[in-house]
Design an enzyme around this catalytic site. Structure first.
Site, PDB file in Angstrom:
ATOM      1  N   ARG A  77     -53.402  47.467 -61.303  1.00 57.12           N
ATOM      2  CA  ARG A  77     -52.371  48.082 -60.476  1.00 57.12           C
ATOM      3  C   ARG A  77     -53.051  48.972 -59.433  1.00 57.12           C
ATOM      4  O   ARG A  77     -53.753  49.926 -59.779  1.00 57.12           O
ATOM      5  CB  ARG A  77     -51.423  48.909 -61.349  1.00 57.12           C
ATOM      6  CG  ARG A  77     -50.401  49.734 -60.570  1.00 57.12           C
ATOM      7  CD  ARG A  77     -49.537  50.539 -61.544  1.00 57.12           C
ATOM      8  NE  ARG A  77     -48.635  51.416 -60.802  1.00 57.12           N
ATOM      9  CZ  ARG A  77     -48.662  52.748 -60.853  1.00 57.12           C
ATOM     10  NH1 ARG A  77     -49.566  53.364 -61.597  1.00 57.12           N
ATOM     11  NH2 ARG A  77     -47.800  53.457 -60.160  1.00 57.12           N
ATOM     12  N   GLU A 166     -43.782  57.535 -59.071  1.00 59.06           N
ATOM     13  CA  GLU A 166     -43.375  58.902 -59.425  1.00 59.06           C
ATOM     14  C   GLU A 166     -42.676  59.647 -58.284  1.00 59.06           C
ATOM     15  O   GLU A 166     -43.182  60.641 -57.769  1.00 59.06           O
ATOM     16  CB  GLU A 166     -44.585  59.702 -59.909  1.00 59.06           C
ATOM     17  CG  GLU A 166     -45.219  59.151 -61.166  1.00 59.06           C
ATOM     18  CD  GLU A 166     -46.361  60.011 -61.689  1.00 59.06           C
ATOM     19  OE1 GLU A 166     -46.668  61.054 -61.074  1.00 59.06           O
ATOM     20  OE2 GLU A 166     -46.948  59.636 -62.718  1.00 59.06           O
ATOM     21  N   ASN A 294     -44.958  56.168 -66.594  1.00 62.96           N
ATOM     22  CA  ASN A 294     -46.181  56.973 -66.630  1.00 62.96           C
ATOM     23  C   ASN A 294     -45.964  58.122 -67.608  1.00 62.96           C
ATOM     24  O   ASN A 294     -45.036  58.909 -67.437  1.00 62.96           O
ATOM     25  CB  ASN A 294     -46.510  57.540 -65.249  1.00 62.96           C
ATOM     26  CG  ASN A 294     -46.864  56.463 -64.241  1.00 62.96           C
ATOM     27  OD1 ASN A 294     -46.992  55.288 -64.589  1.00 62.96           O
ATOM     28  ND2 ASN A 294     -47.035  56.849 -62.996  1.00 62.96           N
ATOM     29  N   GLU A 361     -49.173  54.079 -66.427  1.00 58.99           N
ATOM     30  CA  GLU A 361     -50.224  55.095 -66.451  1.00 58.99           C
ATOM     31  C   GLU A 361     -50.173  55.809 -67.790  1.00 58.99           C
ATOM     32  O   GLU A 361     -49.108  56.190 -68.261  1.00 58.99           O
ATOM     33  CB  GLU A 361     -50.047  56.155 -65.350  1.00 58.99           C
ATOM     34  CG  GLU A 361     -50.337  55.697 -63.944  1.00 58.99           C
ATOM     35  CD  GLU A 361     -50.233  56.856 -62.941  1.00 58.99           C
ATOM     36  OE1 GLU A 361     -50.417  58.033 -63.341  1.00 58.99           O
ATOM     37  OE2 GLU A 361     -49.963  56.582 -61.761  1.00 58.99           O
TER      38      GLU A 361
END
Length: 457
Positions: A77, A166, A294, A361
């Site tokens: 990614r 995010e 994440n 993540e």
């Protein structure tokens, strides 16, 4: 510990972001981003560090891809730098910028590694910020145009497209408390940015779908928000407020439920949400094929009338106390609690059913700068191995409870520019010597290589 095997076709990989690793800040027609401006502003980033050189991945990508293949990664990614593609945010496409991602994509595919593209990982072109950035509706519209430009070049080979990374950080840390670029400090601006980021996602997702994109998603950093005292009504109210600001303000509109009424009521105390226009929520609810998660640490809160709150959560002052980390922490000061990942994955799977999930993540910063490669070329990071092992077991537990989790991407492949922390915090499973750019796989990289080869722990 007992063995844990992951489902067949579970995706193992790693993640990075353009500004954190690419360097080449002025090469091949790249324009300035808000992070170029922010990091070059005295006092904003630790020790004046910038991403001007970073890991020099722009020039060393072929070696980095070879390293990924050596570790057995099935997916990588990476984010595309908007200022490389459209240096002024709009206008003509810069072919030299697209050429780099063309080369990177082909190098990955040649090694059997699936490219997963993130279209926006915080590096907004500075020219768009000068016109309001994410507080302006036009930025959302330009984002969709940029997304199409990237897809036009890479869409024949890239099948998984993530719009934003995010947006909570982009909005609240960039426009709310100012610790990230562009460094603004205004609650109203933060909420405007939330909406326009989500609108940009919806517009881009709709455009990508029409252009033939196969898998479209978004990556969030939802929080496992827990009360200090499970039996306290005040703490439950604090959880509800923080959950609204971090989780539901994104997840609900993305999945078609619209903005939660209690969150809009909270927002209206700071800014009238007239920026939400009729039809916007329908655009934001463009169908999702994948939700990236994440996760690093849980969030514990208490409801207190004298609570300090946090500028990263506008309007929590005088209502919420964010509790300090308890127990072991990473070098970022983040509490290490793998069980929080299980709880979070279950909560999302239950509250938003039918949405495939991927951990995009997860990782930990530890003091690797004091553990430079020894005479045998090793960097021993047993604490990172323990962190990753614990969180993978937590992910496996979520799968055993019925969560549709499709993959795990470690953060990060390389030590890199850690935003306002500069280069003093290291998340990589590969050590980077910033003086000569030498890469050295840490013990965690070799451990992860074994995890991948056996598809489990």
């Amino acid at each position: 510990m007992s063995e844990r095997r992951f489902p067949e076709n579970f995706v193992w990989g790693a993640a990075t972001a353009a500004y954190q690793i690419e360097g080449a800040a002025r090469d091949d027609g790249r324009g300035d981003s808000i992070w170029d401006t922010f990091s070059r502003t005295p006092g904003k980033v630790f020790a004046g560090h910038t991403g001007d050189v970073a890991c020099d991945h722009y020039h060393r990508y072929a070696d980095d891809v070879a390293l990924m293949a050596e570790l057995g990664l099935a997916a990588y990614r990476f984010s595309v730098a908007w200022p490389r593609i459209r240096p002024d945010g709009t206008g003509p496409v810069n072919p030299r910028g697209l050429d780099f991602y063309d080369r990177l994509t082909d190098a990955l595919l040649d090694r059997g590694i699936d490219p997963i593209i993130t279209l926006y990982h915080w590096d907004l072109p500075q020219t768009l910020q000068d016109r309001g950035g994410w507080t302006s509706r036009e930025t959302a519209e330009h984002f969709a145009d940029y997304a199409l430009a990237v897809h036009a070049r890479l869409g024949d080979r890239v099948h998984t497209w993530t719009t934003l990374n995010e947006p909570w950080c982009s909005a609240y840390l960039g426009y709310g408390n100012g610790v990230h670029a562009p460094g603004e400090q205004d609650a109203g601006s933060a909420f405007r940015a939330v909406h326009h980021l989500l609108l940009g996602h919806g517009l881009a997702a709709r455009a990508l779908r029409a252009a033939g994109a196969r898998t479209i998603g978004i990556t969030l950093n939802p929080a496992d928000v827990a009360p200090a005292d499970p039996g306290s009504a005040a703490d439950a109210a604090a959880v509800r407020l923080v959950d609204g600001l971090q989780n539901r303000i994104f997840l609900d509109p993305l999945t078609g439920a619209g903005y939660p009424a209690d969150v809009l009521e909270h927002v209206a105390r700071m800014v009238e949400p007239t920026f939400v226009r009729e039809g916007d929520e329908k655009v934001i609810a463009a169908p999702l094929d994948l939700l990236g998660i994440n996760y690093y640490s849980p969030t514990y809160v208490a409801g207190r009338p004298d609570g300090a709150g946090s500028s990263a959560y506008p309007g929590t002052e005088g209502a919420v106390e964010f509790l300090p980390a308890a127990g072991p922490v990473t070098e970022m000061g983040w509490q290490i609690e793998p069980a929080g990942l299980t709880r979070l994955l279950e909560r999302i799977a239950t509250g938003y059913p039918g949405l495939p999930l991927m951990i995009t993540e997860n990782g930990g910063a530890f003091p690797d700068d004091t553990r430079l490669p020894d005479g045998d070329g090793r960097v021993d990071d047993a604490d990172r191995i323990a962190y990753l092992d614990g969180h993978l077991r937590a992910a496996h537990e979520a799968i055993s409870r019925g969560v549709d989790l499709r993959g795990y991407l470690v953060w990060s492949l390389l030590d890199n520019f850690e935003w306002a922390e500069g280069y003093r915090k290291r998340f990589g499973i590969v050590h980077v010597d910033y003086l000569d750019q030498r890469r050295t796989p840490k013990s965690s990289a070799r451990w992860y290589q074994e995890v991948i080869s056996r598809n489990g722990l």
